[in-house]
Design an enzyme around this catalytic site. Sequence first.
Site, mmCIF file in Angstrom:
data_model
loop_
_atom_site.group_PDB
_atom_site.id
_atom_site.type_symbol
_atom_site.label_atom_id
_atom_site.label_comp_id
_atom_site.label_asym_id
_atom_site.label_seq_id
_atom_site.Cartn_x
_atom_site.Cartn_y
_atom_site.Cartn_z
ATOM 1 N N SER A 237 -46.011 23.801 9.940
ATOM 2 C CA SER A 237 -45.975 23.480 8.397
ATOM 3 C C SER A 237 -44.611 23.834 7.699
ATOM 4 O O SER A 237 -43.865 24.172 8.646
ATOM 5 C CB SER A 237 -47.107 24.508 7.791
ATOM 6 O OG SER A 237 -46.304 25.822 7.993
ATOM 7 N N LYS A 238 -44.342 23.812 6.785
ATOM 8 C CA LYS A 238 -43.251 23.838 5.913
ATOM 9 C C LYS A 238 -42.518 25.290 6.680
ATOM 10 O O LYS A 238 -41.083 25.475 6.403
ATOM 11 C CB LYS A 238 -43.277 24.031 4.469
ATOM 12 C CG LYS A 238 -43.363 22.541 4.099
ATOM 13 C CD LYS A 238 -43.000 22.608 2.650
ATOM 14 C CE LYS A 238 -43.417 21.255 1.880
ATOM 15 N NZ LYS A 238 -44.789 21.157 1.418
ATOM 16 N N ARG A 239 -43.378 26.376 6.700
ATOM 17 C CA ARG A 239 -42.574 27.754 7.475
ATOM 18 C C ARG A 239 -41.968 27.192 8.400
ATOM 19 O O ARG A 239 -40.997 28.174 8.856
ATOM 20 C CB ARG A 239 -43.955 28.426 7.647
ATOM 21 C CG ARG A 239 -44.569 29.189 6.554
ATOM 22 C CD ARG A 239 -45.573 30.231 6.952
ATOM 23 N NE ARG A 239 -46.551 29.619 7.575
ATOM 24 C CZ ARG A 239 -46.525 30.134 8.966
ATOM 25 N NH1 ARG A 239 -45.837 30.918 9.517
ATOM 26 N NH2 ARG A 239 -47.500 29.576 10.062
ATOM 27 N N GLY A 241 -39.950 25.024 8.768
ATOM 28 C CA GLY A 241 -38.890 23.940 8.652
ATOM 29 C C GLY A 241 -39.537 22.431 8.150
ATOM 30 O O GLY A 241 -40.656 22.496 8.226
#
Length: 465
Positions: A237-239, A241
Amino acid sequence: MNEVRLRFAPSPTGHLHVGGARTALFNWLYARKMNGKFILRIEDTDLQRSTKESEKAIIESLKWCGIDWDEGPDVGGDFGPYRQSERVLKGIYDHYARILIDKQMAYYTVYDKSDRKKPILNTYEYPEKYIKEGHDITISFKVPEGTTKFYDLLKGDMEFQNSTIEDFVIIKSDGFPTYNYAVVIDDHLMKITHVFRGEDHLSNTPKQIMIYNALQWETPQFMHIPLILGFDRTPLSKRHGATSVEHFRNIGILNTGLMNYLALLGWSVGEEEIFDVREKIKNFDPSSISNKGVVFDPEKLEWVNGKHMRIMDLKRLWCEFTEWIHFTNKKMPESDEQYALRVMSMCREKVNTLSQLYDFSYPFFFDDYVYEQKFIDEYLKTSYAKDVLENALEYFAQLKDWSIEGTEKVCRSLSNTQIASKNKVFQLLRGVVTGKLVTPGLFETLSVLGRERVILRIKRALSNF
Ligand code: GLU
């Protein structure tokens, strides 16, 4: 045998995630292998979260990935995607909801007018009076007793106790269908034979199967693919990158490189690691997809991409490069093709992305490159720099043979003058003509740049003393 039909059904609530692109790729590969059909359906019934920009971005990314679809509304001679929001207007979802209500397998719920979350009545009868009075009305599916079973191509026999699933809304108070309901209606009407999707949908599947059963429709074959994970083995996920296809396009990953890497994530294609997915269509076999989570490794992606850059036809690389420059709004080199291809050929050996290629090749195309600080500190601001460069200017001005051998001779003579060590002389020259200390081979660099640029650049460096 029935035609094999698959679909990709993104919700337009963001960019196309690499996981989504991999799902689309696996569906597409199977459709292509079976000479079947692949369709694109935009699941935009969540009015709060769906946006046109996201739809546009997803379609643009899919096209860039080379994933094409075979059907859809005509948009200027091309196929547009199917959109659930447009199908709502045709009354398609209402029609089947009424059938379910008639069979007493779904019911209306009327909500309190002042407390819109509070149900005041469940009924199979059309609640006309309440509708006229402006109450919110939803339609829910009535979960039957018993168990729901299905066979998953990857996970085998699956069984869910219906008692663990509550009745669920199929038509919301805004008149739009929910995902679990619309997906069944559309997969049936679009004659979808196989649904390959992320494992995150596994818990939705029993609800969908119940609707198939209630309408006495045949179910497609399901395959739930393990999600792509980040390094900490939680879903990517966005966590972890940036994860969108657009991001990887922006940083100069080739579509062939990305598709190659995504194919490797969970599908054991064979021995070969570097390939064009279009050449692997015939090898695609859903049963060779792994049922284990796979970790997304951006470094491996870059490595795969670098391989693609080095094996591809040079003209094609130049074409991809200029398209990427255009896409990222960078300054476009003005160069004749022959020169450009020489630069491509030389520079691609040392880089893995188009963005790295841009930086690496910049001094070959533009005169306004800047000197790296390290070059200034360690080579330019030295006691010997001026003398070496004055000699270099004289030697290069006299040089007739600008082949690699020719420039090598000059470089060697310059280092023989004993003003500074060979390494220092070479690094000084390298820095002066490119601004950098790591470049393609110095003699080749000088040869490709050619007389005019080299002389101009040495003069420019000398003007600083
Ligand atoms: N709209 C759903 C999603 O984007 C589709 C899931 C499916 O393939 O059924 O996750």
